[in-house]
Design a protein around this motif. Structure first.
Motif, PDB file in Angstrom:
ATOM      1  N   PHE A  46      27.430  60.938 -45.089  1.00 55.51           N
ATOM      2  CA  PHE A  46      26.225  61.213 -45.873  1.00 55.51           C
ATOM      3  C   PHE A  46      25.114  60.242 -45.509  1.00 55.51           C
ATOM      4  O   PHE A  46      25.243  59.455 -44.581  1.00 55.51           O
ATOM      5  N   GLY A  47      24.020  60.292 -46.264  1.00 52.37           N
ATOM      6  CA  GLY A  47      22.848  59.474 -45.966  1.00 52.37           C
ATOM      7  C   GLY A  47      21.983  60.175 -44.938  1.00 52.37           C
ATOM      8  O   GLY A  47      21.680  61.365 -45.087  1.00 52.37           O
ATOM      9  N   LEU A  48      21.603  59.460 -43.881  1.00 54.11           N
ATOM     10  CA  LEU A  48      20.770  60.027 -42.830  1.00 54.11           C
ATOM     11  C   LEU A  48      21.627  60.795 -41.829  1.00 54.11           C
ATOM     12  O   LEU A  48      21.621  60.544 -40.626  1.00 54.11           O
ATOM     13  N   ALA A  49      22.397  61.722 -42.350  1.00 58.51           N
ATOM     14  CA  ALA A  49      23.254  62.606 -41.554  1.00 58.51           C
ATOM     15  C   ALA A  49      23.466  63.867 -42.365  1.00 58.51           C
ATOM     16  O   ALA A  49      23.402  63.848 -43.601  1.00 58.51           O
ATOM     17  N   GLU A  50      23.717  64.949 -41.677  1.00 58.02           N
ATOM     18  CA  GLU A  50      24.061  66.174 -42.395  1.00 58.02           C
ATOM     19  C   GLU A  50      25.351  65.913 -43.159  1.00 58.02           C
ATOM     20  O   GLU A  50      26.357  65.497 -42.582  1.00 58.02           O
ATOM     21  N   ILE A  93      30.696  60.426 -33.829  1.00 59.26           N
ATOM     22  CA  ILE A  93      29.262  60.685 -33.992  1.00 59.26           C
ATOM     23  C   ILE A  93      28.806  61.891 -33.165  1.00 59.26           C
ATOM     24  O   ILE A  93      27.821  62.539 -33.499  1.00 59.26           O
ATOM     25  N   ARG A  94      29.548  62.229 -32.117  1.00 52.03           N
ATOM     26  CA  ARG A  94      29.227  63.431 -31.324  1.00 52.03           C
ATOM     27  C   ARG A  94      29.384  64.711 -32.150  1.00 52.03           C
ATOM     28  O   ARG A  94      28.809  65.738 -31.823  1.00 52.03           O
ATOM     29  N   HIS A  95      30.182  64.632 -33.197  1.00 57.14           N
ATOM     30  CA  HIS A  95      30.458  65.801 -34.035  1.00 57.14           C
ATOM     31  C   HIS A  95      29.622  65.808 -35.314  1.00 57.14           C
ATOM     32  O   HIS A  95      29.846  66.648 -36.183  1.00 57.14           O
ATOM     33  N   LEU A  96      28.693  64.867 -35.425  1.00 55.08           N
ATOM     34  CA  LEU A  96      27.875  64.743 -36.625  1.00 55.08           C
ATOM     35  C   LEU A  96      26.408  64.946 -36.287  1.00 55.08           C
ATOM     36  O   LEU A  96      25.962  64.625 -35.190  1.00 55.08           O
ATOM     37  N   ALA A  97      25.647  65.442 -37.246  1.00 58.16           N
ATOM     38  CA  ALA A  97      24.197  65.564 -37.109  1.00 58.16           C
ATOM     39  C   ALA A  97      23.575  64.350 -37.804  1.00 58.16           C
ATOM     40  O   ALA A  97      23.370  64.351 -39.016  1.00 58.16           O
ATOM     41  N   VAL A  98      23.319  63.302 -37.006  1.00 57.85           N
ATOM     42  CA  VAL A  98      22.771  62.053 -37.543  1.00 57.85           C
ATOM     43  C   VAL A  98      21.279  61.992 -37.226  1.00 57.85           C
ATOM     44  O   VAL A  98      20.855  62.249 -36.101  1.00 57.85           O
ATOM     45  N   HIS A  99      20.504  61.624 -38.244  1.00 58.21           N
ATOM     46  CA  HIS A  99      19.056  61.512 -38.087  1.00 58.21           C
ATOM     47  C   HIS A  99      18.736  60.370 -37.128  1.00 58.21           C
ATOM     48  O   HIS A  99      19.341  59.298 -37.210  1.00 58.21           O
ATOM     49  N   PRO A 100      17.762  60.561 -36.207  1.00 59.43           N
ATOM     50  CA  PRO A 100      17.446  59.505 -35.235  1.00 59.43           C
ATOM     51  C   PRO A 100      16.914  58.215 -35.857  1.00 59.43           C
ATOM     52  O   PRO A 100      16.908  57.175 -35.196  1.00 59.43           O
ATOM     53  N   GLU A 101      16.475  58.261 -37.118  1.00 56.87           N
ATOM     54  CA  GLU A 101      15.984  57.040 -37.765  1.00 56.87           C
ATOM     55  C   GLU A 101      17.112  56.159 -38.302  1.00 56.87           C
ATOM     56  O   GLU A 101      16.864  55.048 -38.768  1.00 56.87           O
ATOM     57  N   ALA A 102      18.352  56.610 -38.236  1.00 57.61           N
ATOM     58  CA  ALA A 102      19.476  55.798 -38.723  1.00 57.61           C
ATOM     59  C   ALA A 102      19.652  54.578 -37.828  1.00 57.61           C
ATOM     60  O   ALA A 102      19.723  54.684 -36.604  1.00 57.61           O
ATOM     61  N   THR A 103      19.718  53.404 -38.451  1.00 57.77           N
ATOM     62  CA  THR A 103      19.894  52.139 -37.722  1.00 57.77           C
ATOM     63  C   THR A 103      21.155  51.393 -38.145  1.00 57.77           C
ATOM     64  O   THR A 103      21.588  50.488 -37.447  1.00 57.77           O
ATOM     65  N   LYS A 157      34.885  43.523 -41.712  1.00 58.94           N
ATOM     66  CA  LYS A 157      34.085  44.661 -41.280  1.00 58.94           C
ATOM     67  C   LYS A 157      34.955  45.874 -40.942  1.00 58.94           C
ATOM     68  O   LYS A 157      34.446  46.991 -40.832  1.00 58.94           O
ATOM     69  N   SER A 158      36.251  45.662 -40.744  1.00 52.17           N
ATOM     70  CA  SER A 158      37.203  46.750 -40.464  1.00 52.17           C
ATOM     71  C   SER A 158      37.740  47.280 -41.788  1.00 52.17           C
ATOM     72  O   SER A 158      38.895  47.070 -42.149  1.00 52.17           O
ATOM     73  N   ALA A 159      36.886  47.957 -42.503  1.00 48.11           N
ATOM     74  CA  ALA A 159      37.142  48.343 -43.890  1.00 48.11           C
ATOM     75  C   ALA A 159      38.406  49.176 -44.057  1.00 48.11           C
ATOM     76  O   ALA A 159      38.617  50.154 -43.349  1.00 48.11           O
ATOM     77  N   LYS A 160      39.238  48.755 -45.018  1.00 47.68           N
ATOM     78  CA  LYS A 160      40.465  49.475 -45.355  1.00 47.68           C
ATOM     79  C   LYS A 160      40.164  50.626 -46.323  1.00 47.68           C
ATOM     80  O   LYS A 160      39.175  50.607 -47.034  1.00 47.68           O
ATOM     81  N   TRP A 161      41.089  51.603 -46.352  1.00 42.17           N
ATOM     82  CA  TRP A 161      41.034  52.739 -47.289  1.00 42.17           C
ATOM     83  C   TRP A 161      39.686  53.460 -47.220  1.00 42.17           C
ATOM     84  O   TRP A 161      39.062  53.785 -48.229  1.00 42.17           O
ATOM     85  N   LEU A 162      39.258  53.735 -46.016  1.00 40.93           N
ATOM     86  CA  LEU A 162      37.940  54.306 -45.774  1.00 40.93           C
ATOM     87  C   LEU A 162      37.782  55.662 -46.466  1.00 40.93           C
ATOM     88  O   LEU A 162      38.637  56.531 -46.349  1.00 40.93           O
ATOM     89  N   SER A 163      36.665  55.823 -47.166  1.00 42.54           N
ATOM     90  CA  SER A 163      36.382  57.090 -47.855  1.00 42.54           C
ATOM     91  C   SER A 163      35.020  57.661 -47.500  1.00 42.54           C
ATOM     92  O   SER A 163      34.754  58.821 -47.791  1.00 42.54           O
ATOM     93  N   GLY A 164      34.129  56.856 -46.892  1.00 41.44           N
ATOM     94  CA  GLY A 164      32.804  57.370 -46.590  1.00 41.44           C
ATOM     95  C   GLY A 164      32.078  56.542 -45.555  1.00 41.44           C
ATOM     96  O   GLY A 164      32.316  55.341 -45.414  1.00 41.44           O
ATOM     97  N   ILE A 165      31.199  57.219 -44.834  1.00 41.03           N
ATOM     98  CA  ILE A 165      30.307  56.564 -43.876  1.00 41.03           C
ATOM     99  C   ILE A 165      28.902  57.024 -44.222  1.00 41.03           C
ATOM    100  O   ILE A 165      28.579  58.213 -44.129  1.00 41.03           O
ATOM    101  N   GLU A 166      28.095  56.074 -44.651  1.00 36.68           N
ATOM    102  CA  GLU A 166      26.705  56.356 -45.028  1.00 36.68           C
ATOM    103  C   GLU A 166      25.789  55.862 -43.910  1.00 36.68           C
ATOM    104  O   GLU A 166      25.789  54.681 -43.588  1.00 36.68           O
ATOM    105  N   PHE A 167      25.015  56.764 -43.339  1.00 34.29           N
ATOM    106  CA  PHE A 167      24.047  56.390 -42.311  1.00 34.29           C
ATOM    107  C   PHE A 167      22.746  56.020 -43.006  1.00 34.29           C
ATOM    108  O   PHE A 167      22.281  56.733 -43.898  1.00 34.29           O
ATOM    109  N   MET A 168      22.157  54.881 -42.600  1.00 34.41           N
ATOM    110  CA  MET A 168      21.011  54.327 -43.326  1.00 34.41           C
ATOM    111  C   MET A 168      19.876  53.956 -42.382  1.00 34.41           C
ATOM    112  O   MET A 168      20.105  53.642 -41.216  1.00 34.41           O
TER     113      MET A 168
END
Length: 194
Positions: A46-50, A93-103, A157-168
């Protein structure tokens, strides 16, 4: 007793400064350990991604890679040559629609933990969304069923129990970063605290 668990790295090794090498894999966790089954696992993008949600089956359907990397904890221990299997972040990320403004990305976890990463760190060599450790399902204490592996940065930074990736767009601190840890966490620069 400590000498039997940890030992100094040889001077010629690639172990970061201030680290001791261990053959064991210590479990470091803040708060209760979430229990997530493969049947109920979901990875929300979610976030700056479809916006999309990957199930366990959808994650396993993506191309899988096995990597072996050293693992460095901010609490001064390193485990060398750890093998992980999962989806490279560059493949994901090749399978995601990420907005180019995501940093940046914010990794979200079952249990509420978060950690921030620059997009270039998230997509660096060897970074993956892992579901196996040493060829076996990741034990719950080590973040199973799914965790991030960001091997060039300290292990928080290697987060356990991953549930989401937010593009910002831009950076904001995650849990440990709000509590005095460094924003990036490069072990070779000893970026432990802010």
């Amino acid at each position: 007793m400590l000498g039997k668990i940890f030992h100094k790295a040889p001077a010629s090794s690639n172990v970061p400064p201030g680290q001791s090498v261990t053959e064991r894999f210590p479990v470091m966790t803040y708060g209760p350990t979430p229990r997530v089954s493969e049947a109920t696992f979901e990875l929300r993008i979610f976030g700056l991604a479809e916006e999309t949600t990957l199930s366990w089956e959808a994650l396993l359907a993506l191309p899988q890679t096995r990597i072996t990397r050293d693992f460095h904890c901010v609490t001064h221990w390193s485990k060398l040559g750890v093998s992980w299997t999962g989806v490279l972040t560059t493949e994901l990320i090749r399978h995601l629609a990420v907005h180019p403004e995501a940093t940046h990305v914010m990794l979200h976890c079952y249990g509420g933990y978060t950690t921030n990463l620059a997009l270039e760190d998230f997509l660096a060599d060897g970074c993956l969304i892992a579901h196996k450790l040493e060829g076996q399902p990741i034990p719950v204490d080590h973040g199973g069923p799914v965790r991030a592996v960001i091997p060039h940065l300290y292990a928080w930074k290697s987060a356990k129990w991953l549930s989401g990736i937010e593009f910002m767009r831009g950076d904001r601190p995650g849990f440990w970063e709000r509590n005095g840890y460094h924003r990036r966490g490069d072990p070779f620069r000893e970026e432990r605290y802010s």
